[in-house]
Motif scaffolding. Sequence first.
Motif, mmCIF file in Angstrom:
data_model
loop_
_atom_site.group_PDB
_atom_site.id
_atom_site.type_symbol
_atom_site.label_atom_id
_atom_site.label_comp_id
_atom_site.label_asym_id
_atom_site.label_seq_id
_atom_site.Cartn_x
_atom_site.Cartn_y
_atom_site.Cartn_z
ATOM 1 N N CYS A 67 0.818 -1.252 -0.130
ATOM 2 C CA CYS A 67 0.086 -0.027 -0.204
ATOM 3 C C CYS A 67 0.797 1.413 0.181
ATOM 4 O O CYS A 67 0.517 2.252 -0.830
ATOM 5 C CB CYS A 67 -0.689 -0.080 1.191
ATOM 6 N N LEU A 68 1.814 1.408 1.000
ATOM 7 C CA LEU A 68 2.690 2.578 1.169
ATOM 8 C C LEU A 68 3.607 2.721 -0.223
ATOM 9 O O LEU A 68 3.705 3.770 -0.894
ATOM 10 C CB LEU A 68 3.691 2.349 2.197
ATOM 11 N N ALA A 71 1.606 3.921 -3.145
ATOM 12 C CA ALA A 71 1.201 5.593 -2.925
ATOM 13 C C ALA A 71 2.588 6.366 -3.403
ATOM 14 O O ALA A 71 2.340 7.377 -3.893
ATOM 15 C CB ALA A 71 1.056 5.728 -1.330
ATOM 16 N N GLY A 76 2.391 10.032 -3.882
ATOM 17 C CA GLY A 76 1.764 10.457 -2.682
ATOM 18 C C GLY A 76 2.568 10.152 -1.605
ATOM 19 O O GLY A 76 3.829 10.002 -1.419
ATOM 20 N N ALA A 81 -1.497 7.631 3.371
ATOM 21 C CA ALA A 81 -1.434 6.000 2.999
ATOM 22 C C ALA A 81 -1.620 5.271 4.414
ATOM 23 O O ALA A 81 -2.324 4.182 4.343
ATOM 24 C CB ALA A 81 -0.537 5.739 2.004
ATOM 25 N N SER A 143 -9.134 7.999 6.744
ATOM 26 C CA SER A 143 -8.299 8.446 5.820
ATOM 27 C C SER A 143 -8.797 9.762 4.872
ATOM 28 O O SER A 143 -10.326 9.940 5.157
ATOM 29 C CB SER A 143 -8.177 7.244 4.763
ATOM 30 N N GLY A 206 -3.261 2.271 -1.906
ATOM 31 C CA GLY A 206 -2.230 3.044 -1.726
ATOM 32 C C GLY A 206 -2.269 4.235 -3.021
ATOM 33 O O GLY A 206 -2.164 5.556 -2.803
ATOM 34 N N SER A 209 -4.891 6.639 -2.509
ATOM 35 C CA SER A 209 -4.616 7.741 -1.308
ATOM 36 C C SER A 209 -3.622 8.780 -1.950
ATOM 37 O O SER A 209 -3.687 10.042 -1.468
ATOM 38 C CB SER A 209 -3.709 6.954 -0.253
ATOM 39 N N ALA A 210 -3.021 8.690 -2.973
ATOM 40 C CA ALA A 210 -2.101 9.631 -3.831
ATOM 41 C C ALA A 210 -2.747 10.013 -5.011
ATOM 42 O O ALA A 210 -2.124 10.682 -5.791
ATOM 43 C CB ALA A 210 -1.016 8.764 -4.123
#
Length: 308
Positions: A67-68, A71, A76, A81, A143, A206, A209-210
Motif C-alpha cells: 500500500c505504501l 502511494a 503520494g 496512505a 483516511s 495506496g 490515497s495518492a
Amino acid sequence: MSETATRAGARRLGSFDLEAYLAGRTAAVNRALDRFLPKAATRPATIHKAMRYSLFAGGKRMRPALCLAAAEACGGSLDAALPLACAVECIHTYSLIHDDLPAMDNDDYRRGKLTSHKVFGEGIAILAGDALLTQAFEIAARSKSSARYSHQEIVREVARAAGSLRLIAGQVADLEGEGKRISEAELKYIHERKTSALLCCSARLGGMSANCTAGQLKALTDFGYHVGLAFQIIDDILDVTQTSEQLGKTAGKDTTAKKATYPAIVGLEKSRKIARQLTDRAFGALEIFRGKAVALEALAIYLLQRNR
C-alpha cells in the motif's frame, strides 16, 4: 514481458535496500497501529489483549508495504496512505485468526507463536477477529478523500475486498474444496479471492490515497492481482518444502487436510514456473511508472524468492 524480466529486474534493483525499506515501513505501520487500537488495559482488557497479541505477533507487513509503496509510486505521502495500510493489516490479521480456528484450518502456530485460540480460547479468538475486522473500517474512515476518489469509494474498496465476493468467497471455496479433486481453474478462483484480492486492494488503496490517475490505478490493479497469485503459489510450494520452524507455522498442513494446491495439481516445477510468469506480468504492469515504482518491483521479487 519475457520470463527473464524478474532476473533483469533483480540486477537493476541491486542498489535498492529492501530490508531497510521494510524495516522502516514496518516500524511506521506498527506505531500507527498502536495509536489506532485501544490499549491492552482498556476494558474489556481480554479482547484488546487478544487483538494486539495477533496483530503484533511479527511478520513483515507485506500488505501495508505494498500500500505504501504504491502511494509512493504515484507521488503520494506516507501519512495519507498509513490509515489504509493499517486497515488492510487489521483485515489480514483477522483472517489469519479465523483461518487458524479448529473449524477452519485448525493450526496451533502462526508466525512462530501459539495461535490466538490456543492462548485465549476459541470464543475470544473469534471475537478478536471480529473486532479487528470492525477496527479496520474505523481506521479506514480516518483516511482522506482526494480529487479523484471520494471517501465513500475508498471505504467501499476495503469492504469489497473483505466481503463475500472476495476474501470470504475464497475461504468458502477453500473449505468446500478440501478432500476433493478440483481443477486448476477452480484452484485459481480460490487464490484470486483468498489471497490476491487483499494484496490487490492494498496496492489500489495506496494509489487512491495518492490521487492516482485511472491508468495508474489499472496498473496497480494488474500488479496486485498477479503478485497476489504468485504469492499464494509460493506459499503452496513452501508448505511442502520447508519445515515448521522455517515457516513459523505447521508445515504440511495443506497435504494433511487434503487441500488442493498448485504443487498437488501441476507439480513443484510447473508451480515455480507459473509463479515466475505471474511475477513477470506484475513487472510489466509497472512500466507506466517509468522507474518510480522501484519499491514495488523489489517487493515482487522478494515475494517470489522468499523461503518462509
